[in-house]
Design a protein around this motif. Structure first.
Motif, PDB file in Angstrom:
ATOM      1  N   ASP A   1       0.835  -1.205   0.000  1.00 49.71           N
ATOM      2  CA  ASP A   1       0.000   0.000   0.000  1.00 49.71           C
ATOM      3  C   ASP A   1       0.864   1.248   0.000  1.00 49.71           C
ATOM      4  O   ASP A   1       0.597   2.203  -0.737  1.00 49.71           O
ATOM      5  CB  ASP A   1      -0.919   0.005   1.220  1.00 49.71           C
ATOM      6  N   ALA A   2       1.914   1.259   0.824  1.00 51.61           N
ATOM      7  CA  ALA A   2       2.808   2.418   0.889  1.00 51.61           C
ATOM      8  C   ALA A   2       3.617   2.548  -0.395  1.00 51.61           C
ATOM      9  O   ALA A   2       3.824   3.662  -0.906  1.00 51.61           O
ATOM     10  CB  ALA A   2       3.738   2.304   2.093  1.00 51.61           C
ATOM     11  N   LEU A   3       4.082   1.433  -0.939  1.00 55.80           N
ATOM     12  CA  LEU A   3       4.838   1.471  -2.191  1.00 55.80           C
ATOM     13  C   LEU A   3       3.976   2.035  -3.320  1.00 55.80           C
ATOM     14  O   LEU A   3       4.423   2.875  -4.123  1.00 55.80           O
ATOM     15  CB  LEU A   3       5.325   0.067  -2.554  1.00 55.80           C
ATOM     16  N   ARG A   4       2.747   1.590  -3.367  1.00 59.19           N
ATOM     17  CA  ARG A   4       1.825   2.040  -4.408  1.00 59.19           C
ATOM     18  C   ARG A   4       1.544   3.542  -4.268  1.00 59.19           C
ATOM     19  O   ARG A   4       1.560   4.298  -5.245  1.00 59.19           O
ATOM     20  CB  ARG A   4       0.534   1.228  -4.292  1.00 59.19           C
ATOM     21  N   ARG A   5       1.314   3.960  -3.043  1.00 58.57           N
ATOM     22  CA  ARG A   5       0.944   5.355  -2.788  1.00 58.57           C
ATOM     23  C   ARG A   5       2.116   6.310  -2.980  1.00 58.57           C
ATOM     24  O   ARG A   5       1.987   7.360  -3.624  1.00 58.57           O
ATOM     25  CB  ARG A   5       0.420   5.474  -1.353  1.00 58.57           C
ATOM     26  N   GLU A   6       3.270   5.969  -2.423  1.00 60.87           N
ATOM     27  CA  GLU A   6       4.405   6.888  -2.433  1.00 60.87           C
ATOM     28  C   GLU A   6       5.132   6.931  -3.768  1.00 60.87           C
ATOM     29  O   GLU A   6       5.719   7.953  -4.120  1.00 60.87           O
ATOM     30  CB  GLU A   6       5.391   6.499  -1.330  1.00 60.87           C
TER      31      GLU A   6
END
Length: 224
Positions: free
Chosen positions: A21-26
């Motif tokens: 989720d963080a990889l996708r968002r950031e």
């Protein structure tokens, strides 16, 4: 007989792939790239912990995790600034617990078992994750490999858990979704429970699991 049950944190109580989720968002990355980054990050995190233990060059798991992330970003050609890397690393403090984690801990505790964590994570990481994942009120103790200044599957880490519990190693049981961890604990003389969510074959090196289930709840079904 009641036991001290030592749950692994990463990949057992909490899902390491929730960093996606963080990889996708950031990074605004494609699903394919997110999957590659997640896989490489986790693989290198484990590899670097093994290397540090073998080279007698212990460093806190947070540093190992940061180095593994840096490698993954380099491997897949992703340029980031320091702030973004810090945000990605912070995702390890907010991993999603598996849906049956709390219920399993509570059922086993109610059955008289001592429920603890035994993890490679350093104390600060584990404390933050247990709090954010809603696990801390359901645990009797958190034991970090930092206390042994090495990483699993070094036998010293499993011994540290028994020492903290003030029980013989044979009265403690590792519960892990990582086959290499179960093999190491079994070889050290610890009872084990392998949470084999993927239906994988067991490792060829190390001891055999004492118990094999396909979900955390299966541990409670067998031991509670």
């Amino acid at each position: 007989m009641t036991e001290t049950l030592c749950f692994d944190m990463y990949g057992t109580l909490c899902d390491t792939s929730s960093v996606r989720d963080a990889l996708r968002r950031e990074l605004d990355a494609s699903e394919a790239l997110v999957g590659k980054l997640d896989g490489t990050w986790r693989d290198k995190q484990l590899q670097y912990s093994y290397q540090a233990a073998l080279m007698d060059a212990y460093r806190p798991f947070g540093e190992v995790t940061a180095d593994a992330l840096a490698y993954a970003l380099d491997q897949w050609g992703v340029a980031t600034d320091e702030s973004t890397r810090g945000t990605l690393l912070a995702a390890y403090d907010r991993l999603d617990p598996y849906p049956d984690a709390v219920e399993t801990l509570d059922r086993l505790s109610e059955a008289g078992h001592e429920v603890t964590v035994l993890s490679n994570g350093d104390p600060e990481m584990l404390s933050a994750l247990a709090s954010n994942a809603g696990l801390d009120d359901h645990l009797d103790r958190i034991v970090s490999a930092d206390e042994a200044s090495t990483f699993k599957p070094d036998p010293a880490v499993y011994d540290a858990a028994a020492e903290r519990a003030d029980r013989p190693l044979g009265d403690c049981r590792l519960v892990s979704g990582n086959a290499w961890d179960v093999a190491g604990a079994s070889a050290a003389g610890m009872a084990t429970a392998w949470v084999n969510r993927g239906g994988d074959p067991f490792e060829r090196v190390g001891g055999e699991p004492s118990l094999e289930v396909d979900a955390l709840a299966g541990v409670a079904d067998e031991l509670a």
